[in-house]
Design a protein around this motif. Structure first.
Motif, PDB file in Angstrom:
ATOM      1  N   ALA A  21      39.208  53.398  66.812  1.00  0.00           N
ATOM      2  CA  ALA A  21      40.487  54.049  66.543  1.00  0.00           C
ATOM      3  C   ALA A  21      40.301  55.253  65.627  1.00  0.00           C
ATOM      4  CB  ALA A  21      41.449  53.056  65.903  1.00  0.00           C
ATOM      5  N   CYS A  22      41.182  56.244  65.791  1.00  0.00           N
ATOM      6  CA  CYS A  22      41.185  57.423  64.926  1.00  0.00           C
ATOM      7  C   CYS A  22      42.432  57.362  64.054  1.00  0.00           C
ATOM      8  CB  CYS A  22      41.200  58.692  65.777  1.00  0.00           C
ATOM      9  SG  CYS A  22      41.450  60.216  64.828  1.00  0.00           S
ATOM     10  N   HIS A  23      42.254  57.559  62.733  1.00  0.00           N
ATOM     11  CA  HIS A  23      43.374  57.508  61.793  1.00  0.00           C
ATOM     12  C   HIS A  23      43.585  58.850  61.089  1.00  0.00           C
ATOM     13  CE1 HIS A  23      43.652  53.224  62.455  1.00  0.00           C
ATOM     14  NE2 HIS A  23      42.402  53.058  62.077  1.00  0.00           N
ATOM     15  N   GLU A  24      43.075  59.926  61.678  1.00  0.00           N
ATOM     16  CA  GLU A  24      43.167  61.235  61.027  1.00  0.00           C
ATOM     17  C   GLU A  24      44.593  61.752  60.910  1.00  0.00           C
ATOM     18  OE1 GLU A  24      40.576  64.144  62.673  1.00  0.00           O
ATOM     19  OE2 GLU A  24      38.782  62.882  62.504  1.00  0.00           O
ATOM     20  N   ALA A  26      47.161  59.983  60.038  1.00  0.00           N
ATOM     21  CA  ALA A  26      47.913  59.216  59.037  1.00  0.00           C
ATOM     22  C   ALA A  26      48.431  60.133  57.937  1.00  0.00           C
ATOM     23  CB  ALA A  26      47.027  58.132  58.440  1.00  0.00           C
ATOM     24  N   GLY A  27      49.724  60.025  57.650  1.00  0.00           N
ATOM     25  CA  GLY A  27      50.347  60.856  56.633  1.00  0.00           C
ATOM     26  C   GLY A  27      50.861  62.177  57.149  1.00  0.00           C
ATOM     27  N   ARG A  47      49.291  53.207  57.720  1.00  0.00           N
ATOM     28  CA  ARG A  47      48.889  52.126  58.610  1.00  0.00           C
ATOM     29  C   ARG A  47      49.022  52.618  60.055  1.00  0.00           C
ATOM     30  NH1 ARG A  47      52.944  47.611  56.781  1.00  0.00           N
ATOM     31  NH2 ARG A  47      54.266  49.456  56.712  1.00  0.00           N
ATOM     32  N   PRO A  48      48.509  51.866  61.011  1.00  0.00           N
ATOM     33  CA  PRO A  48      48.609  52.331  62.402  1.00  0.00           C
ATOM     34  C   PRO A  48      50.025  52.179  62.951  1.00  0.00           C
ATOM     35  CG  PRO A  48      47.577  50.180  62.323  1.00  0.00           C
ATOM     36  CD  PRO A  48      47.712  50.630  60.900  1.00  0.00           C
ATOM     37  N   GLU A  49      50.989  52.819  62.280  1.00  0.00           N
ATOM     38  CA  GLU A  49      52.372  52.797  62.719  1.00  0.00           C
ATOM     39  C   GLU A  49      52.927  54.209  62.669  1.00  0.00           C
ATOM     40  OE1 GLU A  49      54.387  50.099  60.122  1.00  0.00           O
ATOM     41  OE2 GLU A  49      53.719  48.311  61.205  1.00  0.00           O
ATOM     42  N   LEU A  50      53.936  54.467  63.475  1.00  0.00           N
ATOM     43  CA  LEU A  50      54.611  55.752  63.437  1.00  0.00           C
ATOM     44  C   LEU A  50      56.102  55.505  63.501  1.00  0.00           C
ATOM     45  CD1 LEU A  50      55.703  56.314  66.566  1.00  0.00           C
ATOM     46  CD2 LEU A  50      53.322  56.942  66.919  1.00  0.00           C
ATOM     47  N   THR A  51      56.865  56.466  62.994  1.00  0.00           N
ATOM     48  CA  THR A  51      58.314  56.388  63.029  1.00  0.00           C
ATOM     49  C   THR A  51      58.844  57.525  63.871  1.00  0.00           C
ATOM     50  OG1 THR A  51      58.406  55.391  60.823  1.00  0.00           O
ATOM     51  CG2 THR A  51      60.432  56.380  61.666  1.00  0.00           C
ATOM     52  N   TYR A  62      50.876  52.465  66.895  1.00  0.00           N
ATOM     53  CA  TYR A  62      50.312  53.433  67.831  1.00  0.00           C
ATOM     54  C   TYR A  62      48.805  53.309  67.891  1.00  0.00           C
ATOM     55  CZ  TYR A  62      48.847  56.413  63.879  1.00  0.00           C
ATOM     56  OH  TYR A  62      48.251  56.907  62.745  1.00  0.00           O
ATOM     57  N   LYS A  63      48.256  53.815  68.974  1.00  0.00           N
ATOM     58  CA  LYS A  63      46.815  53.900  69.162  1.00  0.00           C
ATOM     59  C   LYS A  63      46.450  55.373  69.240  1.00  0.00           C
ATOM     60  CE  LYS A  63      46.775  49.564  71.785  1.00  0.00           C
ATOM     61  NZ  LYS A  63      45.968  48.759  70.879  1.00  0.00           N
TER      62      LYS A  63
END
Length: 235
Positions: A21-24, A26-27, A47-51, A62-63
């Motif tokens: 997974a890529c978390h770049e 995030a934020g 975290r691996p979530e989006l709004t 999300y992935k």
């Protein structure tokens, strides 16, 4: 690197390989205006979530896979609906693939608020006609698929599986040129009677690919990221 993403998934006939997974993102926030005037804002959490700002402001897991130096493939599901985005952070271009339990993909084009002037995505399905490629999914090629393209269509076979090869049919194939040598391919793929929507970013400059698979079969939801490497093949 998220080591949990290096797992084997046995629920689908796609070899089950999942790239890290890529978390770049995030934020970060992404505000997109689509060609039909629709606006969408996404806030990526740590975290691996989006709004999503559309609707009631839902929070979804999300992935994400990195597809280039400044490009990403993002996919999130809400029940039996899935949205995937090919995002070019440098140009601000965003290509969206939406699907539901029918697995029939729908394409739409947008641009992020910070997007540079000029440049846009374009349908380029005919670019593939007459070509053939072999894609190996998994670091040790545990799953190999050959794709052979005709005008507006593609057939998929499994050269290493012989008589054990899955019964596969592909419909609704379309390709979008994201940048020079980089395409988003989408289609509905039926494997042994189960239908999935596949969206794959293929970079023919380095022959790497990454994308997502989504399907609803007998109320069981499959939502995963796949990735691999490829080579050209003779027809």
């Amino acid at each position: 690197m998220d080591l949990k993403a290096l797992r084997k998934n046995e629920t689908a006939g796609f070899g089950g390989y999942s790239i890290p997974a890529c978390h770049e993102l995030a934020g970060e926030s992404l505000s997109v205006t689509f060609e039909n005037g629709e606006e969408m804002r996404i806030d990526f959490a740590a975290r691996p979530e989006l709004t999503l700002s559309t609707g009631p402001g839902k929070t979804c897991r999300y992935k994400c896979a990195k597809t280039g130096a400044n490009s990403y493939f993002v996919s999130f599901a809400d029940g039996e609906r899935c949205t995937s985005l090919a995002v070019d952070a440098a140009t601000g271009l965003v290509t969206r693939v939406e699907t539901d339990a029918s697995a029939k993909p729908s394409l739409s084009f947008g641009k992020a608020a910070h997007g540079a002037d000029g440049g846009r995505q374009s349908i380029a399905t005919d670019d593939f006609a007459g070509n053939a490629f072999v894609w190996s999914f998994g670091a040790e090629a545990e799953y190999v698929a050959a794709a052979r393209y005709e005008p507006n269509a593609v057939t998929v076979s499994y050269p290493l599986m012989g008589d054990a090869a899955s019964d596969t049919a592909v419909s609704g194939f379309a390709a979008v040129r994201l940048s020079e040598g980089v395409y988003l391919q989408s289609a509905a793929v039926t494997v042994n009677g189960q239908t999935f929507s596949v969206a794959l970013v293929s970079n023919f400059n380095n022959m790497l690919c990454a994308g997502g698979v989504f399907g609803v079969n007998k109320s069981e939801v499959t939502h995963l990221i796949i990735g691999g490497y490829g080579s050209t093949a003779g027809l």
